[in-house]
Design an enzyme around this catalytic site. Structure first.
Site, mmCIF file in Angstrom:
data_model
loop_
_atom_site.group_PDB
_atom_site.id
_atom_site.type_symbol
_atom_site.label_atom_id
_atom_site.label_comp_id
_atom_site.label_asym_id
_atom_site.label_seq_id
_atom_site.Cartn_x
_atom_site.Cartn_y
_atom_site.Cartn_z
ATOM 1 C CB VAL A 148 -25.528 -59.531 34.045
ATOM 2 C CG1 VAL A 148 -24.349 -60.181 34.350
ATOM 3 C CG2 VAL A 148 -26.458 -59.306 35.429
ATOM 4 C CB THR A 185 -30.139 -65.850 38.755
ATOM 5 O OG1 THR A 185 -29.140 -64.603 38.788
ATOM 6 C CG2 THR A 185 -30.459 -66.432 40.158
ATOM 7 C CG PHE A 243 -23.487 -61.828 44.420
ATOM 8 C CD1 PHE A 243 -24.631 -62.371 45.047
ATOM 9 C CD2 PHE A 243 -22.645 -62.848 43.845
ATOM 10 C CE1 PHE A 243 -24.706 -63.694 45.315
ATOM 11 C CE2 PHE A 243 -22.642 -64.042 44.380
ATOM 12 C CZ PHE A 243 -23.688 -64.721 44.856
ATOM 13 C CG ASN A 275 -31.003 -62.070 44.529
ATOM 14 O OD1 ASN A 275 -30.194 -61.209 45.133
ATOM 15 N ND2 ASN A 275 -31.132 -62.065 43.364
ATOM 16 C CB CYS A 303 -32.715 -60.013 40.711
ATOM 17 S SG CYS A 303 -31.756 -59.974 39.310
ATOM 18 C CE LYS A 348 -34.345 -63.553 36.514
ATOM 19 N NZ LYS A 348 -33.409 -64.257 37.467
HETATM 20 N N1 LIG Z 1 -29.991 -57.191 36.249
HETATM 21 C C1 LIG Z 1 -29.403 -57.580 37.426
HETATM 22 O O1 LIG Z 1 -29.460 -56.883 38.466
HETATM 23 C C2 LIG Z 1 -28.892 -58.921 37.697
HETATM 24 C C3 LIG Z 1 -28.115 -59.252 38.612
HETATM 25 C C4 LIG Z 1 -27.373 -60.361 39.188
HETATM 26 C C5 LIG Z 1 -27.665 -61.329 38.088
HETATM 27 N N2 LIG Z 1 -28.824 -61.359 37.342
HETATM 28 C C6 LIG Z 1 -28.875 -62.316 36.302
HETATM 29 O O2 LIG Z 1 -28.386 -62.394 35.119
HETATM 30 C C7 LIG Z 1 -29.049 -62.888 34.097
HETATM 31 C C8 LIG Z 1 -28.976 -61.818 32.967
HETATM 32 O O3 LIG Z 1 -29.799 -60.582 33.527
HETATM 33 P P1 LIG Z 1 -29.965 -59.219 32.766
HETATM 34 O O4 LIG Z 1 -30.628 -58.379 33.569
HETATM 35 O O5 LIG Z 1 -28.444 -58.767 32.422
HETATM 36 O O6 LIG Z 1 -30.793 -59.565 31.563
HETATM 37 P P2 LIG Z 1 -31.392 -58.724 30.306
HETATM 38 O O7 LIG Z 1 -32.494 -59.011 29.972
HETATM 39 O O8 LIG Z 1 -31.142 -57.306 30.539
HETATM 40 O O9 LIG Z 1 -30.132 -59.210 29.179
HETATM 41 C C9 LIG Z 1 -30.090 -60.304 28.570
HETATM 42 C C10 LIG Z 1 -29.676 -60.079 27.177
HETATM 43 O O10 LIG Z 1 -29.261 -61.429 26.436
HETATM 44 C C11 LIG Z 1 -29.519 -61.247 25.267
HETATM 45 N N3 LIG Z 1 -29.857 -62.676 24.637
HETATM 46 C C12 LIG Z 1 -30.833 -63.593 24.736
HETATM 47 N N4 LIG Z 1 -30.414 -64.484 23.926
HETATM 48 C C13 LIG Z 1 -29.624 -64.528 23.483
HETATM 49 C C14 LIG Z 1 -28.690 -65.281 22.829
HETATM 50 N N5 LIG Z 1 -29.128 -66.678 22.291
HETATM 51 N N6 LIG Z 1 -27.522 -65.005 22.470
HETATM 52 C C15 LIG Z 1 -26.960 -63.633 22.864
HETATM 53 N N7 LIG Z 1 -27.626 -62.797 23.461
HETATM 54 C C16 LIG Z 1 -28.709 -63.115 23.987
HETATM 55 C C17 LIG Z 1 -30.645 -60.205 25.010
HETATM 56 O O11 LIG Z 1 -30.978 -59.658 23.813
HETATM 57 C C18 LIG Z 1 -30.081 -59.505 26.278
HETATM 58 O O12 LIG Z 1 -29.522 -58.304 25.671
HETATM 59 C C19 LIG Z 1 -30.337 -63.245 34.564
HETATM 60 O O13 LIG Z 1 -30.300 -64.601 34.745
HETATM 61 C C20 LIG Z 1 -30.476 -62.360 35.793
HETATM 62 O O14 LIG Z 1 -31.167 -63.358 36.870
HETATM 63 C C21 LIG Z 1 -29.302 -59.920 36.943
#
Ligand SMILES: NC(=O)c1ccc[n+]([C@@H]2O[C@H](COP(=O)([O-])OP(=O)(O)OC[C@H]3O[C@@H](n4cnc5c(N)ncnc54)[C@H](O)[C@@H]3O)[C@@H](O)[C@H]2O)c1
Length: 455
Positions: A11, A123, A157, A216, A268, A271
Site C-alpha cells: 500500500v 485497515t 481499496f 472486504n 487482506c 485477516k
Molecule cells: N496489500 C493490500 O492489497 C492492501 C490493500 C488495502 C489495504 N491494505 C492494508 O494496508 C495496510 C498495509 O498493508 P501492506 O500490504 O502494504 O503491508 P506490508 O506488510 O506490505 O507493508 C508494511 C510496511 O510497513 C513497514 N513498517 C512496519 N513498522 C513500521 C514503522 N514503525 N515505521 C515505518 N515503517 C514500518 C514494514 O517494514 C513494511 O515495509 C494493512 O493494514 C493492510 O490491511 C492492504
C-alpha cells in the site's frame, strides 16, 4: 503538496509513487533499512504491474524519496499517511501495535504551529482514528505542547496485481473526517484521481473505518457463496460455469467475483474477515455469516487434496507433483495465506515431493519455506518426473499451455486445476484425467492416463 508515507509495503509504495505521479513531493519512510537502501538504489521491492515505470520516473525527477528517518520525512509535510501493517492478533483482532507505535513517535516529533493531517490508510477497527488522536495528544501533553492536527481515515481499496490502476483511477475514495480543513486538503489531493467523475465520499471516521471491513468481508462472502455452489454442482452434476453466467447476468448480482476456486488468500481478506468478526463480537454481536465464510474458506483451500488422493488410491507417498502458481492470486509476488502453501503442506505431509513454478512469487516462497520443494525455472520443467499437475494460481501464462508437452512429460495424464483454467471438452478430447472446481470430472481410466513406470 508535501507528503510523508509511513510504511513502504504494497500500500505505502504504490500510494507514495502514485501521489508523486501527480506532482506531489513524497518522502516514504520504513523501518526496514535494507528495503530503503534498495528503493534508494532504484529497485522496486514488490512486483506490481506498471509500478516500476512510475517509480523510476518520479524518483529521477526528485519527487519520490525514501528514508528510515521519520523526523526528516515529516518535516514540512502537510500530510502524513500511515500505511502500516495491521496483522491479526491471537484472538483475530487487528494488532494496532505498529499504528499506535508510530502515533507515539509522531507525538514526539511534531512541532507547535505546524498543521498536519494524519491519514490512516491501514485497515483498522472502528475507533482507531480516535486512538491515534489520543495517543498523539497524550505525548504532546506530557511535553506541554499544543499541536494542531487532524487524524482522519482514508481506507485503501487497491487490489494487488492491478494496484497502480486502482490507485490512479479509484472506483471511489472514502474520506472519514469531520474537519473542514482536512476535507479541503483531501479534496485537493485526490482531485486528479477522480477526474472521470468517480466519487469522493466524505463521512465520519467510524463509518469510513467500517466501510473497508464491510467491503472486504462482503467480497469474501461472495467468493465463499460461489465455492459452496461449486460444491453443490459437483454433487448434483451441474456446471458452476453455467450457473455463474446464469446468475451474473442479473444486475443485482453482477458478473464480478463469482469465480469459484480453492479459496481466497492474501494479506487482506483472511485477516479482515477475522477482525470484523471480532469487532462485532466485542460490540455484542455474533456475525454468523462470517463464521461460515472462515470455515468454508479453510475447507476450500484443501478442495483438491481428496481428489488427488482418490486418483492415486489414497497413497501419494513417493509421488512427485508439479505445482503451477504460488502467489495467492495472479500478477503479484504476494504469498501471504496463499492456497498453494496449504496444498504444499498437505502433499509433503503425505510423503510426496513438489516441483513448483510461479512467474513472480518463487523468491518470497523460498524465503518463507526454504528448500522443502524444488523451484523450477519454467512451468514445463516442473513436469520432469512428475506424476500429475496441480494448478493453484490463474496466471495468464498457464491458460493456454502446450498440452502435448504436458502429456508427454507427466507420468500420469492427470491435471488437478484449482482455478478452472481449461475447457472440459478440450481436456476430454486430449485424453486428460481432469478435475477442477464445481465442474464435471473428466475421468479417463487409469491405464489410459498413466505410462509404464520407468525403472
Ligand atoms: N496489500 C493490500 O492489497 C492492501 C490493500 C488495502 C489495504 N491494505 C492494508 O494496508 C495496510 C498495509 O498493508 P501492506 O500490504 O502494504 O503491508 P506490508 O506488510 O506490505 O507493508 C508494511 C510496511 O510497513 C513497514 N513498517 C512496519 N513498522 C513500521 C514503522 N514503525 N515505521 C515505518 N515503517 C514500518 C514494514 O517494514 C513494511 O515495509 C494493512 O493494514 C493492510 O490491511 C492492504
Amino acid at each position: 503538496m508535501k507528503i510523508a508515507v509511513i510504511g513502504t509495503g504494497y500500500v505505502g509504495l504504490v500510494s507514495g509513487t502514485c501521489f508523486s505521479e501527480t506532482g506531489n513531493e513524497v518522502t516514504c519512510v520504513d523501518v526496514d533499512a535494507k528495503k530503503v537502501e534498495k528503493l534508494n538504489a532504484g529497485e522496486v521491492t514488490i512486483y506490481e504491474p506498471g509500478l516500476e515505470k512510475l517509480f523510476l520516473r518520479n524518483q529521477k525527477d526528485g519527487r519520490l524519496k525514501f528514508t528510515t528517518n521519520l523526523a526528516e520525512a515529516i518535516e514540512d509535510a502537510l500530510l502524513i499517511f500511515l500505511a502500516l501493517p495491521t496483522p491479526p492478533d491471537e484472538d483475530g483482532s487487528a494488532d494496532l501495535r505498529y499504528v499506535l507505535g508510530v502515533a507515539k513517535e509522531l507525538g514526539m516529533l511534531m512541532k507547535e504551529g505546524e498543521y498536519k493531517v494524519i491519514v490512516n490508510k491501514s485497515t483498522v477497527p472502528v475507533g482507531t482514528a480516535e486512538k491515534v488522536n489520543a495517543t498523539i495528544q497524550e505525548v504532546a501533553a506530557s511535553k506541554n505542547l499544543s499541536l494542531t492536527f487532524d487524524v482522519i481515515s482514508n481506507p485503501e481499496f487497491l487490489r494487488e496485481g492491478v494496484a497502480v490502476d486502482d490507485f490512479m483511477k479509484p472506483d471511489r475514495v472514502i474520506i472519514g473526517t469531520r474537519s473542514q480543513k482536512a476535507i479541503q486538503v483531501m479534496s485537493d489531493l485526490y482531485a486528479p484521481y477522480v477526474r472521470q467523475g468517480n466519487p469522493i465520499l466524505f463521512m465520519d471516521e467510524r463509518s469510513a473505518e467500517l466501510t473497508k471491513y464491510a467491503a472486504n468481508s462482503f467480497l469474501a462472502v461472495k467468493i465463499s457463496f460461489m465455492n459452496e455452489i461449486a460444491q453443490v454442482c459437483e454433487r448434483v452434476g451441474a456446471d458452476v460455469d453455467m450457473v455463474r453466467r446464469g446468475i451474473g447476468s442479473d444486475d443485482r448480482i453482477g458478473k464480478r467475483f463469482l469465480f469459484p476456486g480453492i479459496g481466497y488468500g492474501g494479506s487482506c481478506f483472511p485477516k479482515d474477515v477475522q477482525a470484523l468478526h471480532k469487532s462485532a463480537d466485542d460490540a455484542g454481536y455474533n456475525f454468523r455469516i462470517l463464521d461460515a465464510v472462515m470455515e468454508i474458506n479453510d475447507e476450500q483451500k484443501q478442495h483438491l487434496i481428496p481428489k488427488v488422493l482418490k486418483y492415486f488410491n489414497n497413497n501419494i507417498k513417493g509421488r512427485r507433483f508439479a505445482l503451477w502458481g504460488l502467489s495467492f492470486k495472479p500478477n503479484t509476488d504476494d504469498i501471504r495465506e496463499a492456497p498453494a502453501l496449504a496444498i504444499i503442506d498437505r502433499l509433503l505431509e503425505a510423503g510426496a515431493t513438489v516441483a513448483a513454478f510461479d512467474p513472480e512469487a518463487m523468491k518470497n516462497t523460498r524465503n518463507q519455506i526454504g528448500e522443502k520443494i524444488t523451484f523450477s525455472p519454467t512451468q514445463y520443467e516442473t513436469l520432469h518426473n512428475a506424476d500429475a499437475l496441480i494448478i493453484a494460481t490463474e496466471w495468464n501464462e498457464f491458460r493456454t499451455p502446450d498440452f502435448n508437452k504436458i502429456s508427454s512429460m507427466l507420468k500420469h495424464k492427470a491435471i488437478f486445476d484449482g482455478r478452472n483454467l481449461f475447457d472440459l471438452a478440450q481436456m476430454e478430447s486430449l485424453g486428460f484425467h481432469y478435475e477442477s472446481v464445481g465442474r464435471k470430472k473428466i475421468s479417463i481410466p487409469e491405464n489410459k492416463t498413466s505410462k509404464p513406470e520407468t525403472v
